[in-house]
Design a protein around this motif. Structure first.
Motif, PDB file in Angstrom:
ATOM      1  N   PHE A 143       8.596  -5.393  13.334  1.00  0.00           N
ATOM      2  CA  PHE A 143       9.570  -6.037  14.207  1.00  0.00           C
ATOM      3  C   PHE A 143      10.922  -6.236  13.523  1.00  0.00           C
ATOM      4  N   GLY A 144      11.087  -5.620  12.354  1.00  0.00           N
ATOM      5  CA  GLY A 144      12.412  -5.629  11.729  1.00  0.00           C
ATOM      6  C   GLY A 144      12.535  -6.438  10.467  1.00  0.00           C
ATOM      7  N   GLY A 145      11.480  -7.128  10.025  1.00  0.00           N
ATOM      8  CA  GLY A 145      11.545  -7.867   8.771  1.00  0.00           C
ATOM      9  C   GLY A 145      11.988  -6.963   7.634  1.00  0.00           C
ATOM     10  N   SER A 146      12.978  -7.390   6.887  1.00  0.00           N
ATOM     11  CA  SER A 146      13.617  -6.523   5.888  1.00  0.00           C
ATOM     12  C   SER A 146      12.859  -6.566   4.568  1.00  0.00           C
ATOM     13  N   ALA A 147      11.638  -6.053   4.583  1.00  0.00           N
ATOM     14  CA  ALA A 147      10.800  -6.067   3.390  1.00  0.00           C
ATOM     15  C   ALA A 147      10.087  -4.729   3.261  1.00  0.00           C
ATOM     16  N   GLY A 148       9.367  -4.564   2.157  1.00  0.00           N
ATOM     17  CA  GLY A 148       8.650  -3.318   1.913  1.00  0.00           C
ATOM     18  C   GLY A 148       7.171  -3.458   2.193  1.00  0.00           C
ATOM     19  N   LEU A 149       6.529  -2.321   2.392  1.00  0.00           N
ATOM     20  CA  LEU A 149       5.090  -2.298   2.651  1.00  0.00           C
ATOM     21  C   LEU A 149       4.287  -1.988   1.395  1.00  0.00           C
ATOM     22  N   GLU A 150       4.964  -1.693   0.293  1.00  0.00           N
ATOM     23  CA  GLU A 150       4.236  -1.271  -0.904  1.00  0.00           C
ATOM     24  C   GLU A 150       3.373  -2.391  -1.479  1.00  0.00           C
ATOM     25  N   ALA A 151       3.885  -3.628  -1.507  1.00  0.00           N
ATOM     26  CA  ALA A 151       3.079  -4.745  -2.019  1.00  0.00           C
ATOM     27  C   ALA A 151       1.838  -4.989  -1.160  1.00  0.00           C
ATOM     28  N   PRO A 152       1.951  -5.033   0.193  1.00  0.00           N
ATOM     29  CA  PRO A 152       0.735  -5.148   1.004  1.00  0.00           C
ATOM     30  C   PRO A 152      -0.226  -3.979   0.816  1.00  0.00           C
ATOM     31  N   ILE A 153       0.309  -2.766   0.637  1.00  0.00           N
ATOM     32  CA  ILE A 153      -0.553  -1.600   0.412  1.00  0.00           C
ATOM     33  C   ILE A 153      -1.287  -1.741  -0.914  1.00  0.00           C
ATOM     34  N   VAL A 154      -0.579  -2.159  -1.943  1.00  0.00           N
ATOM     35  CA  VAL A 154      -1.205  -2.369  -3.250  1.00  0.00           C
ATOM     36  C   VAL A 154      -2.266  -3.468  -3.158  1.00  0.00           C
ATOM     37  N   ALA A 155      -1.949  -4.560  -2.459  1.00  0.00           N
ATOM     38  CA  ALA A 155      -2.900  -5.659  -2.312  1.00  0.00           C
ATOM     39  C   ALA A 155      -4.148  -5.217  -1.552  1.00  0.00           C
ATOM     40  N   THR A 156      -3.966  -4.390  -0.526  1.00  0.00           N
ATOM     41  CA  THR A 156      -5.106  -3.889   0.244  1.00  0.00           C
ATOM     42  C   THR A 156      -5.982  -2.985  -0.614  1.00  0.00           C
ATOM     43  N   GLY A 157      -5.364  -2.030  -1.306  1.00  0.00           N
ATOM     44  CA  GLY A 157      -6.125  -1.139  -2.178  1.00  0.00           C
ATOM     45  C   GLY A 157      -6.828  -1.887  -3.291  1.00  0.00           C
ATOM     46  N   ALA A 158      -6.147  -2.878  -3.878  1.00  0.00           N
ATOM     47  CA  ALA A 158      -6.760  -3.679  -4.935  1.00  0.00           C
ATOM     48  C   ALA A 158      -7.969  -4.457  -4.417  1.00  0.00           C
ATOM     49  N   ALA A 159      -7.861  -4.985  -3.200  1.00  0.00           N
ATOM     50  CA  ALA A 159      -8.983  -5.728  -2.609  1.00  0.00           C
ATOM     51  C   ALA A 159     -10.176  -4.805  -2.370  1.00  0.00           C
ATOM     52  N   ILE A 160      -9.910  -3.567  -1.946  1.00  0.00           N
ATOM     53  CA  ILE A 160     -10.999  -2.605  -1.749  1.00  0.00           C
ATOM     54  C   ILE A 160     -11.710  -2.349  -3.082  1.00  0.00           C
ATOM     55  N   GLY A 161     -10.933  -2.070  -4.134  1.00  0.00           N
ATOM     56  CA  GLY A 161     -11.524  -1.809  -5.442  1.00  0.00           C
ATOM     57  C   GLY A 161     -12.296  -2.991  -5.988  1.00  0.00           C
ATOM     58  N   SER A 162     -11.730  -4.189  -5.863  1.00  0.00           N
ATOM     59  CA  SER A 162     -12.392  -5.390  -6.369  1.00  0.00           C
ATOM     60  C   SER A 162     -13.723  -5.629  -5.661  1.00  0.00           C
ATOM     61  N   ASN A 163     -13.747  -5.474  -4.343  1.00  0.00           N
ATOM     62  CA  ASN A 163     -14.966  -5.766  -3.590  1.00  0.00           C
ATOM     63  C   ASN A 163     -16.036  -4.683  -3.761  1.00  0.00           C
ATOM     64  N   VAL A 164     -15.628  -3.446  -4.015  1.00  0.00           N
ATOM     65  CA  VAL A 164     -16.617  -2.422  -4.379  1.00  0.00           C
ATOM     66  C   VAL A 164     -17.253  -2.786  -5.709  1.00  0.00           C
ATOM     67  N   GLY A 165     -16.442  -3.239  -6.654  1.00  0.00           N
ATOM     68  CA  GLY A 165     -16.973  -3.673  -7.946  1.00  0.00           C
ATOM     69  C   GLY A 165     -17.909  -4.860  -7.818  1.00  0.00           C
ATOM     70  N   LYS A 166     -17.549  -5.809  -6.948  1.00  0.00           N
ATOM     71  CA  LYS A 166     -18.424  -6.973  -6.732  1.00  0.00           C
ATOM     72  C   LYS A 166     -19.744  -6.567  -6.092  1.00  0.00           C
ATOM     73  N   PHE A 167     -19.683  -5.628  -5.144  1.00  0.00           N
ATOM     74  CA  PHE A 167     -20.894  -5.192  -4.443  1.00  0.00           C
ATOM     75  C   PHE A 167     -21.912  -4.597  -5.420  1.00  0.00           C
ATOM     76  N   PHE A 168     -21.421  -3.828  -6.380  1.00  0.00           N
ATOM     77  CA  PHE A 168     -22.316  -3.194  -7.340  1.00  0.00           C
ATOM     78  C   PHE A 168     -22.498  -4.017  -8.617  1.00  0.00           C
TER      79      PHE A 168
END
Length: 610
Positions: A143-168
């Motif tokens: 909607f026009g917020g003047s920010a980047g998506l890279e930090a949310p993308i990094v946070a999402t990918g990091a959460a995926i990696g962390s939770n795969v590690g926790k699962f195993f």
């Protein structure tokens, strides 16, 4: 749909699903331990993390671009694009409402929180961070917020990696590797830049380069790029360059100097605004107020809408007149000097707009605003020099190199900046200018602050510092070093009866417990040895000689925090409680011994990949 929802509420089905998951987990683990080394299993996990990290990144970019198109269509039908005033406020308001009402404030925004989880939480990230960033950042930026998506993308990918590690049930070190692998996949998928994705995680998240970390990151990053090519093949930027000329080197040096000081400006101004605006107001008033201020800024400077990559591509193509689109000053900008001032205003205003976006509650990052600022700084230098008519500079080259300079200075990650810009623009022929500008900017920024934009806030407000000690310490679980072999005493026990207890044990510290298991105090033999055998106190009770411990360690406290506690109060043993109940003692010597074992274990892991 309703029937499916009700079925999930059925306890029998829930139990069945739980048992199925446990069965799958046990089968995978049996296969893992019988047929695969831990090294190979980590590589398999990195492929899985890379695939889903890339998928999440592409989904987010697609969703944001769709919403941006809708926003621009709405704006195009209104007088003077007045929609730009209220659209950012709407996006931030919806993002804040989602965080508050649906997510219950459990989202961990920004790369700084990832670093906190690595350093203090054994690389554990909440499961909800896998999807919550996609919703909130798409609402904010779409909607026009003047920010980047890279930090949310990094946070999402990091959460995926962390939770795969926790699962195993992987070790904290292995979870950190998978966390970084997810972040690498996200960056790589967005920019189609696998090397930059790896370097970002090594320079920003891990802080070291070793073979055991490099290989899984490289595999995850490559997997993310493959997903991107299959599902979202478009290149972020296109740059056709004829190379650079030696005569332009003085101007690249000038750009490097300006980039360094601009990076300092970005870090200080952006950091203050991101810390929060209208702090005395409730979150919804803050979101609407900040959003409306942002909307007014965007109406004056439409290039600040969203990530700003559309305008960035236009100026890379040499179409500077695109900056006149949708502005109130289109006629004025036909004058070259006024256009130069307008470009300078964009350099200063982008980070202000980004800070307001994040400070009012939106979700995004400073990565894209930094790239935007650096690009327009490069344009400012090249356009300004070209106006003199004395020298002609390649504008596209300076735009690309300016992005690298700003990133290197803000993130203190010159390698990431150089390879990212080289990969996303195809400008490998610009390596020398990229190296010159990125290194100068990095040096100037480091002279101002030893920490990058992510660590600076953490050092001042969370009292954690970059370095490997935290990661190694937090690989230790307190449960493995708690001494549960203790002899508890009651405070009413007489000293004469305490003599009998002493005769049966070698312990030099005793917990004094209440009937419900809570700790009242401790008896330290070393402190009272001389008094203890004084006949004058023989009829006294434990209550007369016990002391309150200087502090109590919580069972869930990270090992790095425990070590800091030991160093701060200069003691060698402390009591540990879980849910306010005493469970044992922890000694500094046991912690140091376990720390040494962790170092040896990591060196052995390095040898596996050697």
């Amino acid at each position: 749909m309703l029937n499916s929802f009700l079925a999930l509420k059925n306890p029998t089905l829930v139990l069945f699903a739980s048992n199925m998951l446990k069965s799958i987990f046990h089968k995978i683990n049996r296969w893992r331990f019988r047929r695969n080394s831990q090294r190979n299993f980590l590589i398999y996990c990195s492929v899985f993390v890379g695939f889903f990290g890339g998928l999440a990144a592409i989904a987010l970019k697609f969703l944001v671009h769709f919403m941006e198109d809708v926003s621009r269509r709405i704006s195009s039908h209104l007088y003077y694009h007045i929609a730009y005033v209220f659209l950012p406020a709407l996006g931030i308001f919806l993002a804040v409402a989602y965080q508050h009402l649906i997510n219950r404030d459990k989202i961990q925004k920004g790369i700084g929180n990832i670093l906190i989880n690595i350093k203090k939480n054994r690389s554990n990230i909440r499961l909800n961070n896998i999807y919550s960033h996609i919703f909130t950042s798409s609402l904010t930026v779409g909607f026009g917020g003047s920010a980047g998506l890279e930090a949310p993308i990094v946070a999402t990918g990091a959460a995926i990696g962390s939770n795969v590690g926790k699962f195993f049930k992987l070790t904290p070190y292995e979870k950190t590797v998978l966390l970084a692998a997810g972040a690498s996949a996200g960056i790589a998928a967005v920019f189609n830049s696998p090397i930059a994705g790896v370097l970002f995680s090594l320079e920003i998240l891990i802080g070291e380069v070793t073979i055991p970390t490099f290989i899984p990151l490289l595999i995850a990053s490559a997997t993310g790029v493959v997903v991107s090519k299959l599902l979202y093949s478009g290149q972020l930027f296109h740059l056709v360059t004829e190379g650079w000329v030696v005569s332009a080197i003085p101007f690249y040096i000038l750009l490097g100097l300006l980039s360094g000081y601009t990076a300092i400006y970005i870090t200080k101004v952006g950091g203050r605004l991101e810390a929060g605006i209208f702090k005395k107001q409730n979150r919804y008033v803050r979101a609407l107020s900040g959003g409306l201020i942002l909307g007014i800024i965007i109406m004056l400077f439409p290039a600040l809408f969203g990530e700003g990559y559309h305008y960035l591509q236009e100026i890379l193509n040499g179409n500077i007149d695109a900056l006149k689109q949708e502005t109130l000053f289109a006629d004025w900008l036909s004058q070259p000097l006024l256009m130069l001032l307008f470009i300078g205003a964009l350099v200063l205003m982008k980070i202000i707009a980004a800070g307001i976006t994040l400070g009012s509650g939106g979700n995004g990052g400073s990565f894209a605003p930094t790239m935007f600022t650096g690009a327009f700084l490069g344009l400012l230098v090249a356009y300004g020099v070209n106006l003199t008519g004395l020298v002609h500079l390649n504008t596209s080259n300076f735009i690309a190199v300016g992005m690298a300079g700003a990133l290197a200075g803000v993130m203190h990650a010159p390698l990431t900046a150089i390879f990212l810009i080289a990969e996303i623009t195809g400008g490998y022929v610009l390596f020398i200018p990229l190296m010159i500008v990125a290194s100068i900017s990095y040096i100037i920024s480091r002279l101002s602050s030893p920490h990058n934009i992510y660590w600076q806030h953490l050092v001042h407000h969370n009292d954690i510092h970059p370095g490997q000690d935290y990661g190694m310490l937090n690989a230790i679980t307190l449960d493995s070093i708690i001494n549960r072999n203790y002899t508890a005493v009651d405070k009413q026990t007489t000293i004469n009866d305490f003599y009998k207890i002493l005769a049966k044990t070698d312990a030099n510290i005793f917990p004094v417990l209440k009937e419900d298991g809570r700790l009242e105090g401790v008896v330290l033999i070393d402190d009272i040895r001389r008094r203890l055998f004084n006949q004058e106190i023989a009829e006294s009770t434990i209550a007369d000689i016990m002391i309150v411990p200087p502090t109590i360690i919580d069972y869930d406290q990270p090992a790095s925090s425990v070590m800091e506690t030991f160093d701060a109060i200069d003691v060698w043993q402390l009591p540990v409680t879980k849910d306010n109940l005493f469970i044992g003692f922890i000694s500094k010597s046991a912690l140091l011994s376990k720390y040494r074992e962790a170092i040896i274990s990591q060196h052995k892991a390095n040898d596996l990949f050697a």
